[in-house]
Design a protein around this motif. Structure first.
Motif, PDB file in Angstrom:
ATOM      1  N   THR A 139     -11.588  70.616  10.784  1.00 13.46           N
ATOM      2  CA  THR A 139     -11.217  70.388  12.174  1.00 13.46           C
ATOM      3  C   THR A 139     -11.111  71.675  12.980  1.00 13.46           C
ATOM      4  OG1 THR A 139      -8.866  70.385  11.580  1.00 13.46           O
ATOM      5  CG2 THR A 139     -10.007  68.257  11.626  1.00 13.46           C
ATOM      6  N   SER A 140     -10.971  72.819  12.291  1.00 13.39           N
ATOM      7  CA  SER A 140     -10.892  74.099  12.990  1.00 13.39           C
ATOM      8  C   SER A 140     -11.347  75.223  12.077  1.00 13.39           C
ATOM      9  CB  SER A 140      -9.455  74.380  13.451  1.00 13.39           C
ATOM     10  OG  SER A 140      -9.367  75.679  14.025  1.00 13.39           O
ATOM     11  N   LEU A 141     -12.197  76.103  12.590  1.00 16.27           N
ATOM     12  CA  LEU A 141     -12.631  77.266  11.811  1.00 16.27           C
ATOM     13  C   LEU A 141     -11.486  78.239  11.567  1.00 16.27           C
ATOM     14  CD1 LEU A 141     -16.207  78.148  13.162  1.00 16.27           C
ATOM     15  CD2 LEU A 141     -15.562  76.863  11.110  1.00 16.27           C
ATOM     16  N   GLU A 142     -10.358  78.041  12.228  1.00 18.22           N
ATOM     17  CA  GLU A 142      -9.201  78.877  11.965  1.00 18.22           C
ATOM     18  C   GLU A 142      -8.667  78.662  10.548  1.00 18.22           C
ATOM     19  OE1 GLU A 142      -6.252  78.506  14.981  1.00 18.22           O
ATOM     20  OE2 GLU A 142      -7.663  78.917  16.615  1.00 18.22           O
ATOM     21  N   GLU A 143      -9.132  77.594   9.889  1.00 18.11           N
ATOM     22  CA  GLU A 143      -8.753  77.357   8.496  1.00 18.11           C
ATOM     23  C   GLU A 143      -9.484  78.303   7.545  1.00 18.11           C
ATOM     24  OE1 GLU A 143      -9.543  73.299   7.526  1.00 18.11           O
ATOM     25  OE2 GLU A 143      -8.649  72.535   9.374  1.00 18.11           O
ATOM     26  N   PHE A 144     -10.563  78.935   7.992  1.00 13.57           N
ATOM     27  CA  PHE A 144     -11.370  79.793   7.115  1.00 13.57           C
ATOM     28  C   PHE A 144     -10.740  81.173   6.964  1.00 13.57           C
ATOM     29  CE2 PHE A 144     -15.878  77.831   7.124  1.00 13.57           C
ATOM     30  CZ  PHE A 144     -15.342  76.558   7.044  1.00 13.57           C
ATOM     31  N   THR A 145     -11.069  81.815   5.849  1.00 12.35           N
ATOM     32  CA  THR A 145     -10.669  83.201   5.614  1.00 12.35           C
ATOM     33  C   THR A 145     -11.674  84.133   6.276  1.00 12.35           C
ATOM     34  OG1 THR A 145      -9.613  82.670   3.510  1.00 12.35           O
ATOM     35  CG2 THR A 145     -10.293  84.960   3.848  1.00 12.35           C
ATOM     36  N   VAL A 146     -11.175  85.118   7.017  1.00 14.55           N
ATOM     37  CA  VAL A 146     -12.044  86.054   7.735  1.00 14.55           C
ATOM     38  C   VAL A 146     -12.065  87.396   7.023  1.00 14.55           C
ATOM     39  CG1 VAL A 146     -12.473  87.254   9.905  1.00 14.55           C
ATOM     40  CG2 VAL A 146     -11.588  84.912   9.931  1.00 14.55           C
ATOM     41  N   ASP A 147     -13.238  87.755   6.498  1.00 11.05           N
ATOM     42  CA  ASP A 147     -13.451  89.068   5.880  1.00 11.05           C
ATOM     43  C   ASP A 147     -12.365  89.399   4.852  1.00 11.05           C
ATOM     44  OD1 ASP A 147     -15.108  91.223   5.577  1.00 11.05           O
ATOM     45  OD2 ASP A 147     -14.141  92.439   7.118  1.00 11.05           O
ATOM     46  N   GLY A 148     -12.012  88.428   4.027  1.00 15.85           N
ATOM     47  CA  GLY A 148     -11.051  88.665   2.970  1.00 15.85           C
ATOM     48  C   GLY A 148      -9.606  88.582   3.389  1.00 15.85           C
ATOM     49  N   GLU A 149      -9.340  88.342   4.682  1.00 19.40           N
ATOM     50  CA  GLU A 149      -7.966  88.263   5.157  1.00 19.40           C
ATOM     51  C   GLU A 149      -7.525  86.795   5.185  1.00 19.40           C
ATOM     52  OE1 GLU A 149      -7.643  90.090   8.950  1.00 19.40           O
ATOM     53  OE2 GLU A 149      -8.805  91.851   8.371  1.00 19.40           O
ATOM     54  N   PRO A 150      -6.553  86.414   4.348  1.00 21.49           N
ATOM     55  CA  PRO A 150      -6.124  85.008   4.318  1.00 21.49           C
ATOM     56  C   PRO A 150      -5.373  84.592   5.571  1.00 21.49           C
ATOM     57  CG  PRO A 150      -4.730  86.344   2.909  1.00 21.49           C
ATOM     58  CD  PRO A 150      -5.857  87.239   3.352  1.00 21.49           C
ATOM     59  N   GLY A 151      -4.683  85.528   6.220  1.00 17.84           N
ATOM     60  CA  GLY A 151      -3.946  85.212   7.443  1.00 17.84           C
ATOM     61  C   GLY A 151      -4.866  85.213   8.651  1.00 17.84           C
ATOM     62  N   GLN A 152      -4.459  84.545   9.713  1.00 16.67           N
ATOM     63  CA  GLN A 152      -5.258  84.471  10.930  1.00 16.67           C
ATOM     64  C   GLN A 152      -4.532  85.176  12.064  1.00 16.67           C
ATOM     65  OE1 GLN A 152      -8.300  83.256  11.406  1.00 16.67           O
ATOM     66  NE2 GLN A 152      -8.543  82.571   9.305  1.00 16.67           N
ATOM     67  N   ALA A 153      -5.263  86.047  12.771  1.00 16.18           N
ATOM     68  CA  ALA A 153      -4.693  86.691  13.951  1.00 16.18           C
ATOM     69  C   ALA A 153      -4.399  85.624  15.002  1.00 16.18           C
ATOM     70  CB  ALA A 153      -5.656  87.735  14.496  1.00 16.18           C
ATOM     71  N   ALA A 154      -3.307  85.805  15.717  1.00 15.58           N
ATOM     72  CA  ALA A 154      -2.866  84.792  16.679  1.00 15.58           C
ATOM     73  C   ALA A 154      -3.865  84.604  17.812  1.00 15.58           C
ATOM     74  CB  ALA A 154      -1.502  85.183  17.238  1.00 15.58           C
ATOM     75  N   ASP A 155      -4.650  85.645  18.119  1.00 14.03           N
ATOM     76  CA  ASP A 155      -5.557  85.550  19.266  1.00 14.03           C
ATOM     77  C   ASP A 155      -6.988  85.183  18.879  1.00 14.03           C
ATOM     78  OD1 ASP A 155      -6.339  87.907  18.025  1.00 14.03           O
ATOM     79  OD2 ASP A 155      -6.695  88.970  19.917  1.00 14.03           O
ATOM     80  N   ARG A 156      -7.227  84.786  17.630  1.00 12.44           N
ATOM     81  CA  ARG A 156      -8.595  84.464  17.215  1.00 12.44           C
ATOM     82  C   ARG A 156      -9.054  83.123  17.793  1.00 12.44           C
ATOM     83  NH1 ARG A 156      -8.344  86.195  10.912  1.00 12.44           N
ATOM     84  NH2 ARG A 156      -8.714  88.412  11.179  1.00 12.44           N
ATOM     85  N   ASN A 157     -10.261  83.132  18.337  1.00 15.08           N
ATOM     86  CA  ASN A 157     -10.915  81.921  18.804  1.00 15.08           C
ATOM     87  C   ASN A 157     -12.341  81.907  18.287  1.00 15.08           C
ATOM     88  OD1 ASN A 157      -9.183  80.300  20.778  1.00 15.08           O
ATOM     89  ND2 ASN A 157      -8.904  82.384  21.528  1.00 15.08           N
ATOM     90  N   PHE A 158     -12.865  80.705  18.056  1.00 15.97           N
ATOM     91  CA  PHE A 158     -14.227  80.552  17.541  1.00 15.97           C
ATOM     92  C   PHE A 158     -14.988  79.568  18.423  1.00 15.97           C
ATOM     93  CE2 PHE A 158     -11.433  81.537  13.981  1.00 15.97           C
ATOM     94  CZ  PHE A 158     -12.101  82.586  13.357  1.00 15.97           C
ATOM     95  N   TRP A 159     -16.292  79.828  18.583  1.00 14.16           N
ATOM     96  CA  TRP A 159     -17.128  78.881  19.316  1.00 14.16           C
ATOM     97  C   TRP A 159     -18.610  79.137  19.023  1.00 14.16           C
ATOM     98  CZ3 TRP A 159     -14.446  82.824  21.904  1.00 14.16           C
ATOM     99  CH2 TRP A 159     -15.198  83.747  22.615  1.00 14.16           C
ATOM    100  N   GLY A 160     -19.439  78.173  19.436  1.00 13.37           N
ATOM    101  CA  GLY A 160     -20.892  78.358  19.417  1.00 13.37           C
ATOM    102  C   GLY A 160     -21.494  78.461  18.022  1.00 13.37           C
ATOM    103  N   VAL A 161     -21.356  77.432  17.193  1.00 14.18           N
ATOM    104  CA  VAL A 161     -21.914  77.448  15.841  1.00 14.18           C
ATOM    105  C   VAL A 161     -23.415  77.181  15.874  1.00 14.18           C
ATOM    106  CG1 VAL A 161     -21.919  76.229  13.616  1.00 14.18           C
ATOM    107  CG2 VAL A 161     -19.746  76.754  14.767  1.00 14.18           C
ATOM    108  N   THR A 162     -24.158  77.836  14.974  1.00 13.76           N
ATOM    109  CA  THR A 162     -25.571  77.534  14.731  1.00 13.76           C
ATOM    110  C   THR A 162     -25.812  77.639  13.230  1.00 13.76           C
ATOM    111  OG1 THR A 162     -27.866  78.117  15.321  1.00 13.76           O
ATOM    112  CG2 THR A 162     -26.319  79.934  15.091  1.00 13.76           C
ATOM    113  N   PHE A 163     -26.534  76.670  12.659  1.00  6.48           N
ATOM    114  CA  PHE A 163     -26.660  76.555  11.207  1.00  6.48           C
ATOM    115  C   PHE A 163     -27.961  77.166  10.691  1.00  6.48           C
ATOM    116  CE2 PHE A 163     -23.972  72.982  12.484  1.00  6.48           C
ATOM    117  CZ  PHE A 163     -22.900  73.128  11.605  1.00  6.48           C
ATOM    118  N   THR A 164     -27.909  77.667   9.447  1.00  8.01           N
ATOM    119  CA  THR A 164     -29.112  78.124   8.772  1.00  8.01           C
ATOM    120  C   THR A 164     -29.775  76.945   8.065  1.00  8.01           C
ATOM    121  OG1 THR A 164     -27.988  78.677   6.698  1.00  8.01           O
ATOM    122  CG2 THR A 164     -28.042  80.388   8.401  1.00  8.01           C
TER     123      THR A 164
END
Length: 317
Positions: free
Chosen positions: A162-187
């Motif tokens: 339901t949200s990419l905020e659930e993913f781990t970013v570059d090995g960091e398990p925590g999420q920065a409060a100001d992170r936003n994601f948009w505009g996905v394109t698939f391989t």
């Protein structure tokens, strides 16, 4: 033949003439009068999906500016590929917004209730993966303080993020409060994908792994990426001088070298582009009166932009 039957045939002929005349008027009235019935014509052969005044439609790839087939499906944003159609339904007085997954026959396969303002939708080339972005707070990427929600659905397994905020970013398990994601394109493998991540005043191109639930930043100042059919390039919008307040410039990045080429479209384009083929991209531009048109421009920085589909948006070649 009786006089009554002759009068009946004349009436039918007159009605037919009125209907044909209405179709000939074209789509210029649609934006001015959303309640007006939409002219529609069957489209055969290779097609491209667009939205016409908020209704899912199809145009012929051989004649994109010609007659279009208009359905009753209402979407704020849509995309189609591989026999799958993703429709972000607008919220109504009696219904919340939703992602509706349709097949080519417009049969509803899955509905995901959503809260927010529909903004982006993308289907993988195979039709298996569906992604969407909503504005949860704020309605512009140029404004400060906006918040987005981006999700991904695997239509084959039913797996839902339901949200990419659930993913781990570059090995960091925590999420920065100001992170936003948009505009996905698939391989092409239906697992990896590219998207935009904003944090700390920067907008990064990130590569994601759906199965591993990870994201890795690649390069700064890349928004709304779109992977080329050959998988070698990304079309995207780049903030002018890194400042979205100054608008965006459509560009294409070579993924092997991370070098970019600004395209010949010099207007600010706030859209996630799509690829017409390996040599050209398509995108929506809004006129001053609020009407949208689908434009195209070569992907190598040459040429001149031109209207591909008048009075349409959300192109999915």
């Amino acid at each position: 033949m009786t006089a009554l039957s002759r009068r009946g045939r004349l009436a039918v002929t007159a009605v037919a003439a009125v209907v044909l005349g209405g179709v000939a008027v074209g789509y210029a009235r649609l934006a001015a009068d959303p309640a007006q019935p939409l002219p529609s014509a069957p489209v055969t052969g290779p097609r491209m999906h667009v939205l016409s005044n908020g209704r899912l439609s199809a145009v012929s790839r051989a004649d994109p500016a010609g007659p279009r087939e208009v359905t009753g499906q209402r979407c704020d944003r849509a995309h189609a590929a591989g026999g799958t159609i993703a429709c972000l339904r607008p919220a109504g007085a009696l219904a919340a917004g939703a992602l509706v997954v349709l097949d080519e026959g417009l049969r509803e396969l899955r509905t995901v209730p959503l809260t927010g303002f529909p903004n982006r939708a993308r289907v993988s080339a195979s039709g298996r993966m569906v992604a969407w972005t909503l504005f949860v707070d704020g309605h512009s990427y140029a404004a400060g303080g906006f918040s987005t929600s981006t999700g991904v659905l695997d239509t084959r397994t039913g797996a839902l993020v339901t949200s990419l905020e659930e993913f781990t970013v570059d090995g960091e398990p925590g999420q920065a409060a100001d992170r936003n994601f948009w505009g996905v394109t698939f391989t092409a493998d239906d697992n990896r994908f590219y998207a935009t991540m904003s944090t700390g005043g920067h907008r990064y191109l990130v590569v994601g792994d759906f199965a591993a639930r990870t994201l890795r930043p690649l390069v700064d100042n890349v928004e709304c990426p779109s992977l080329s059919p050959d998988g070698r390039r990304i079309a995207y919008k780049a903030a002018v001088d890194g400042d979205p307040g100054r608008g965006w410039r459509l560009s294409v990045m070579d993924l092997a070298t991370l070098s970019s080429t600004p395209l010949a479209e010099t207007r600010s384009v706030d859209d996630q582009p799509a690829w017409w083929d390996d040599s050209a991209v398509v995108y929506g531009v809004q006129r001053g009166d609020g009407t949208n048109d689908v434009w195209t421009v070569p992907a190598d920085g040459t040429g001149t932009p031109r209207v591909l589909v008048p009075e349409a948006n959300s192109p999915a070649p």
